[in-house]
Motif scaffolding. Structure first.
Motif, PDB file in Angstrom:
ATOM      1  N   ALA A  81       0.834  -1.198   0.000  1.00 35.34           N
ATOM      2  CA  ALA A  81       0.000   0.000   0.000  1.00 35.34           C
ATOM      3  C   ALA A  81       0.878   1.261   0.000  1.00 35.34           C
ATOM      4  O   ALA A  81       0.592   2.243  -0.691  1.00 35.34           O
ATOM      5  CB  ALA A  81      -0.934  -0.002   1.203  1.00 35.34           C
ATOM      6  N   THR A  82       1.955   1.247   0.746  1.00 33.76           N
ATOM      7  CA  THR A  82       2.877   2.381   0.802  1.00 33.76           C
ATOM      8  C   THR A  82       3.562   2.580  -0.547  1.00 33.76           C
ATOM      9  O   THR A  82       3.695   3.717  -1.027  1.00 33.76           O
ATOM     10  CB  THR A  82       3.932   2.153   1.898  1.00 33.76           C
ATOM     11  OG1 THR A  82       3.285   1.965   3.160  1.00 33.76           O
ATOM     12  CG2 THR A  82       4.902   3.311   1.998  1.00 33.76           C
ATOM     13  N   LEU A  83       3.976   1.484  -1.172  1.00 31.03           N
ATOM     14  CA  LEU A  83       4.608   1.586  -2.500  1.00 31.03           C
ATOM     15  C   LEU A  83       3.630   2.136  -3.530  1.00 31.03           C
ATOM     16  O   LEU A  83       4.009   2.967  -4.380  1.00 31.03           O
ATOM     17  CB  LEU A  83       5.128   0.219  -2.941  1.00 31.03           C
ATOM     18  CG  LEU A  83       6.370  -0.295  -2.213  1.00 31.03           C
ATOM     19  CD1 LEU A  83       6.677  -1.723  -2.654  1.00 31.03           C
ATOM     20  CD2 LEU A  83       7.559   0.600  -2.484  1.00 31.03           C
ATOM     21  N   LYS A  84       2.351   1.683  -3.468  1.00 31.62           N
ATOM     22  CA  LYS A  84       1.344   2.200  -4.405  1.00 31.62           C
ATOM     23  C   LYS A  84       1.127   3.688  -4.184  1.00 31.62           C
ATOM     24  O   LYS A  84       1.036   4.456  -5.138  1.00 31.62           O
ATOM     25  CB  LYS A  84       0.019   1.450  -4.226  1.00 31.62           C
ATOM     26  CG  LYS A  84      -0.010   0.096  -4.859  1.00 31.62           C
ATOM     27  CD  LYS A  84      -1.385  -0.520  -4.706  1.00 31.62           C
ATOM     28  CE  LYS A  84      -1.485  -1.881  -5.339  1.00 31.62           C
ATOM     29  NZ  LYS A  84      -2.818  -2.462  -5.208  1.00 31.62           N
ATOM     30  N   ALA A  85       1.039   4.092  -2.917  1.00 30.99           N
ATOM     31  CA  ALA A  85       0.835   5.509  -2.614  1.00 30.99           C
ATOM     32  C   ALA A  85       2.018   6.330  -3.084  1.00 30.99           C
ATOM     33  O   ALA A  85       1.860   7.429  -3.650  1.00 30.99           O
ATOM     34  CB  ALA A  85       0.601   5.688  -1.117  1.00 30.99           C
ATOM     35  N   ASP A  86       3.228   5.841  -2.869  1.00 33.30           N
ATOM     36  CA  ASP A  86       4.427   6.541  -3.321  1.00 33.30           C
ATOM     37  C   ASP A  86       4.456   6.650  -4.850  1.00 33.30           C
ATOM     38  O   ASP A  86       4.837   7.688  -5.405  1.00 33.30           O
ATOM     39  CB  ASP A  86       5.689   5.826  -2.825  1.00 33.30           C
ATOM     40  CG  ASP A  86       5.924   5.994  -1.323  1.00 33.30           C
ATOM     41  OD1 ASP A  86       5.278   6.881  -0.721  1.00 33.30           O
ATOM     42  OD2 ASP A  86       6.754   5.244  -0.773  1.00 33.30           O
ATOM     43  N   ALA A  87       4.059   5.578  -5.523  1.00 35.12           N
ATOM     44  CA  ALA A  87       4.041   5.575  -6.986  1.00 35.12           C
ATOM     45  C   ALA A  87       3.019   6.590  -7.503  1.00 35.12           C
ATOM     46  O   ALA A  87       3.285   7.333  -8.462  1.00 35.12           O
ATOM     47  CB  ALA A  87       3.736   4.179  -7.520  1.00 35.12           C
TER      48      ALA A  87
END
Length: 131
Positions: free
Chosen positions: A7-13
Motif C-alpha cells: 500500500a505504501t509503495l502504491k501511494a508513493d508511486a
C-alpha cells in the motif's frame, strides 16, 4: 512483502506520477510563455526592420530630390537668358524638391505608425484582460 508495504509503495508511486504530471504541466505552460515571448520579440524586430527600411527609403528620396533639383537648376542656368527667369526656375525647382521631400517624410511617418500599431497589437493581451 506485507500488505502495508504494498500500500505504501502504491501511494508513493501515485504521488510520483502526480508530481511528474505537475512538472509536465508547468513545463508546458513555461514553453507556451517562451513561445509567446519569442513571437513578440520577432514582431518587434520585424517592425524595427520595417522602420529602418522606411528611414533608408526616406533618406534616398531626399537625396534623389536634391540631385534632381541640382540637375534642373543646371538646366535653368543654361536655359534662361535673364536673371529673373533663372531665379523663377530655381524657385520652382526648390519648391518641387521640397514637395518631394515632404511626401517622403509623410510616407516615412505612415510606415512608422503602421509598424508601431503592429507592435501595439502584438503587445496587447490576447484575452482582453489586463496584465
Amino acid at each position: 512483502m506485507t500488505n502495508g508495504n504494498v500500500a505504501t509503495l502504491k501511494a508513493d508511486a501515485k504521488k510520483t506520477v502526480s508530481d511528474l504530471e505537475d512538472i509536465i504541466s508547468h513545463a508546458k505552460v513555461d514553453a507556451e510563455k517562451a513561445k509567446a515571448d519569442v513571437e513578440n520579440k520577432m514582431a518587434h524586430a520585424k517592425a524595427d526592420a520595417e522602420n529602418a527600411v522606411s528611414d533608408l527609403e526616406n533618406i534616398i528620396s531626399h537625396k534623389k530630390a536634391d540631385a534632381n533639383a541640382g540637375v534642373e537648376k543646371l538646366k535653368a542656368k543654361f536655359g534662361q537668358d535673364d536673371e529673373l527667369g533663372k531665379k523663377a526656375a530655381y524657385a520652382k525647382v526648390d519648391a518641387k524638391a521640397d514637395a518631394e521631400k515632404a511626401k517622403a517624410d509623410v510616407e516615412n511617418k505612415i510606415a512608422h505608425a503602421k509598424a508601431d500599431a503592429e507592435n501595439a497589437k502584438d503587445d496587447a493581451p490576447d484575452d482582453g484582460a489586463l496584465q
